[in-house]
Design a protein around this motif. Structure first.
Motif, short mmCIF file in Angstrom:
data_model
loop_
_atom_site.label_atom_id
_atom_site.label_comp_id
_atom_site.label_asym_id
_atom_site.label_seq_id
_atom_site.Cartn_x
_atom_site.Cartn_y
_atom_site.Cartn_z
N GLN A 276 0.84 -1.20 0.00
CA GLN A 276 0.00 0.00 0.00
C GLN A 276 0.87 1.24 0.00
O GLN A 276 2.04 1.17 0.39
N PRO A 277 0.27 2.39 -0.42
CA PRO A 277 1.04 3.63 -0.34
C PRO A 277 1.55 3.79 1.10
O PRO A 277 0.84 3.50 2.03
N GLY A 278 2.76 4.23 1.27
CA GLY A 278 3.32 4.32 2.61
C GLY A 278 4.33 3.22 2.87
O GLY A 278 5.30 3.41 3.60
N ASP A 279 4.12 2.06 2.25
CA ASP A 279 5.07 0.95 2.45
C ASP A 279 6.43 1.25 1.85
O ASP A 279 7.45 0.72 2.30
N LEU A 280 6.45 2.11 0.82
CA LEU A 280 7.74 2.44 0.19
C LEU A 280 8.64 3.19 1.16
O LEU A 280 9.85 2.98 1.17
N THR A 281 8.04 4.07 1.97
CA THR A 281 8.80 4.81 2.96
C THR A 281 9.43 3.85 3.96
O THR A 281 10.60 3.97 4.33
N LEU A 282 8.64 2.88 4.37
CA LEU A 282 9.10 1.87 5.32
C LEU A 282 10.21 1.02 4.69
O LEU A 282 11.25 0.77 5.32
N ALA A 283 10.02 0.62 3.45
CA ALA A 283 11.04 -0.18 2.76
C ALA A 283 12.34 0.62 2.63
O ALA A 283 13.43 0.07 2.83
#
Ligand code: CTP
Ligand code: MG
Length: 235
Positions: A215-222
């Motif tokens: 979901q959007p937001g997971d990229l920041t976490l990754a």
């Protein structure tokens, strides 16, 4: 000697990500998601070769760093993830033996650590079934009705999150996925297909950073986990 291979399903469109670009091609730390994913597998000394399943309409793969790489072959993906994996396994069967191990890993999990790959291989290479990288559930678990009202608190002990890679022998995994397809059983991972044959895959504890960009937001976490890996070599 038994060899290890990797099959990477990368033929999804990333609907839940709500982006015009399929999520495996979204930018992350100067590269795209799938380039991080493949980097770990291509450079792993115990992996003999990789097969990546690419969507039939995909026009982005050819611009990645691994298009044409000597250790990376591609096959067309299918309508469901399991179909993409089956295409990859069929292709692999031309060069791999039935008892060779296959690690199936989501293209959308760019934070895979080489030591997690090693742990999976070390713990399972003498196993009769194979297994899955995952993590024990930490939170209290609730089951709800359609209106999100709690109907039960589920016993947490013995519950895991299932990640990838999932590692099984080529012959067994092909039989498992063929059987699931024949029986009309929808499988969202390789282990469920093997379970459908009545076998019990082994769970192997992996690192929590091995998230699936969903979901959007997971990229920041990754991005955070990749940075941690770079700075500390491990989390
Ligand atoms: N995948 C695939 N073939 C499909 C569907 C999915 O190879 N027909 C791959 C995806 O590219 C992804 C992995 O399987 O690397 C895990 O699937 P998922 O996270 O569900 O990705 P998508 O299907 O792309 O996302 P969504 O379900 O939100 O549309
Ligand atoms: Mg999907």
């Amino acid at each position: 000697m038994t060899r290890f291979w990797a099959v990477v399903p990368a033929a999804g469109v990333g609907r839940r990500m709500r982006h015009s670009l399929p999520k495996q091609y979204l930018p992350l730390h100067g590269r795209c998601v799938i380039e991080h994913t493949l980097e770990t597998l291509v450079n792993h000394p115990r992996i003999s070769g990789l097969v990546v399943a690419i969507g039939v309409e995909d026009s982005y793969w050819q611009d990645t760093a691994f298009a044409g790489h000597p250790r990376v072959q591609t096959v067309p993906g299918g309508p469901e993830r399991a179909d993409s994996v089956r295409n990859g396994l069929e292709h692999l069967a031309a060069s791999a033996g039935d008892t060779d191990w296959v690690l199936v890993h989501d293209a959308a999990r760019p934070c895979l650590l080489p030591e997690d790959v090693d742990r999976l291989m070390d713990q399972l290479q003498a196993d009769p079934v194979g297994g899955v990288l995952g993590q024990r559930v930490r939170d209290t678990m609730k089951r709800t009705d359609a209106g999100s009202r709690v109907t039960a608190t589920v016993e947490r002990s013995g519950l895991w999150h299932a990640f990838t890679p999932q590692m099984f022998r080529l012959g067994l995994l092909r039989r498992a996925l063929d059987t699931a397809a024949r029986d009309g059983v929808a499988v969202t991972d390789e282990a469920s297909a093997v379970e459908h044959l009545g076998m019990q895959p082994q769970m192997v504890e992996g690192h929590a950073g091995n998230i699936k960009v969903t979901q959007p937001g997971d990229l920041t976490l990754a991005g955070f986990f990749l940075q941690q890996a770079r700075h500390h070599e491990r989390f």
